[in-house]
Write a protein that holds these residues in place. Structure first.
Motif, PDB file in Angstrom:
ATOM      1  N   ILE A 266       0.855  -1.182   0.000  1.00  0.00           N
ATOM      2  CA  ILE A 266       0.000   0.000   0.000  1.00  0.00           C
ATOM      3  C   ILE A 266       0.894   1.236   0.000  1.00  0.00           C
ATOM      4  O   ILE A 266       1.859   1.319   0.760  1.00  0.00           O
TER       5      ILE A 266
ATOM      6  N   SER B 118      -2.086   6.326  -0.819  1.00  0.00           N
ATOM      7  CA  SER B 118      -3.327   5.591  -0.593  1.00  0.00           C
ATOM      8  C   SER B 118      -3.736   5.678   0.876  1.00  0.00           C
ATOM      9  O   SER B 118      -4.909   5.867   1.209  1.00  0.00           O
TER      10      SER B 118
ATOM     11  N   TRP C  30      -5.150   9.406   1.368  1.00  0.00           N
ATOM     12  CA  TRP C  30      -6.506   9.749   0.947  1.00  0.00           C
ATOM     13  C   TRP C  30      -7.551   8.940   1.707  1.00  0.00           C
ATOM     14  O   TRP C  30      -8.656   9.410   1.933  1.00  0.00           O
ATOM     15  N   THR C  31      -7.194   7.752   2.152  1.00  0.00           N
ATOM     16  CA  THR C  31      -8.115   6.992   2.995  1.00  0.00           C
ATOM     17  C   THR C  31      -8.328   7.707   4.328  1.00  0.00           C
ATOM     18  O   THR C  31      -9.441   7.731   4.866  1.00  0.00           O
TER      19      THR C  31
END
Length: 242
Positions: A135, A139, A142-143
């Motif tokens: 990951i 990522s 933005w999560t």
């Protein structure tokens, strides 16, 4: 004696719970680990892996000879780093040729702006190399904002804060969703570029994404603070949806 394998293991954005099963297995079973770090620092990848490393693991810390001391435009920068990467690769190669597997700890994904890429290009045709994806930090960032980064046909652009301001603003204006990395001392330039592109009010600042000290806030509310190395700016796309 068979040749060992160099494993470039992605550790993800900073939370050990987000490692892949393969990455977790390799780190827990490692006899040799290597990792990059700034001189005098523990190294972020080493910190992430700390609770997983077995007792007695042999560590090889690869300490950058320069980070921000010399401008990227200075010819010495590439010369010094190239020699450094050559020395590190030679050490890893010697370990592998002696029959040892080596786990190289990598922040985020090894093939996404990571230093391991410089080991890969020097070793892949010489000894076995296995890259374990992960990951990415963006990522995780933005999560952390609690909103999807792209919808429908949105175009996502990833930019480095080190780019000239005019190029930053042009590319920002041309995209739907946006990730800006390598903020640090470039924060004022990035803010100005976002304003010129009309995206400043929609930008989020995520620091230390998915780490225990994570912070998430609108960039416009962050004040004049200087952001740390582990910070990412996010602008969400608002595209087509049913």
């Amino acid at each position: 004696m068979s040749t060992g394998t160099i494993y470039g293991v992605g550790l993800g954005p900073g939370n050990p719970d987000l490692l892949s099963v393969k990455a977790d297995r390799l780190v827990r079973g490692a006899k040799h680990v290597a990792f990059f770090r700034k001189a005098g620092r523990a190294g972020q990848s080493r910190k992430i892996a700390d609770p997983l490393l077995p007792k007695g693991v042999i560590e090889f810390a690869m300490e950058y000879p320069v980070t921000t001391e010399i401008p990227l435009s200075d010819p010495r920068y590439n010369e010094i780093l190239s020699a450094f990467y050559e020395d590190c690769a030679a050490h890893l190669r010697a370990l592998a040729e002696a029959g040892n597997d080596v786990v190289v700890l990598c922040e985020g994904d090894p093939f996404f702006y990571g230093s391991f890429m410089h080991m890969y290009t020097r070793l892949n045709d010489v000894v076995p190399v296995d890259v374990v994806p992960a990951i990415t930090g963006m990522s995780g960032a933005w999560t952390a904002t609690g909103a999807p980064i792209t919808w429908g046909d949105d175009v996502l652009t990833v930019l480095m804060g080190t780019l000239p301001e005019a190029e930053l603003s042009r590319r920002m204006a041309d995209t739907d969703a946006l990730v800006v990395m390598k903020i640090g001392r470039n924060i004022d330039k990035v803010r100005d570029a976002l304003r010129a592109a009309g995206k400043y009010d929609d930008a989020w600042l995520v620091e230390f994404a998915q780490m225990p000290n994570q912070t998430v806030q609108k960039l416009s509310e962050a004040g004049d603070k200087v952001t740390p190395y582990f910070s990412i700016i996010i602008v969400h796309g608002q595209g087509r949806r049913p």
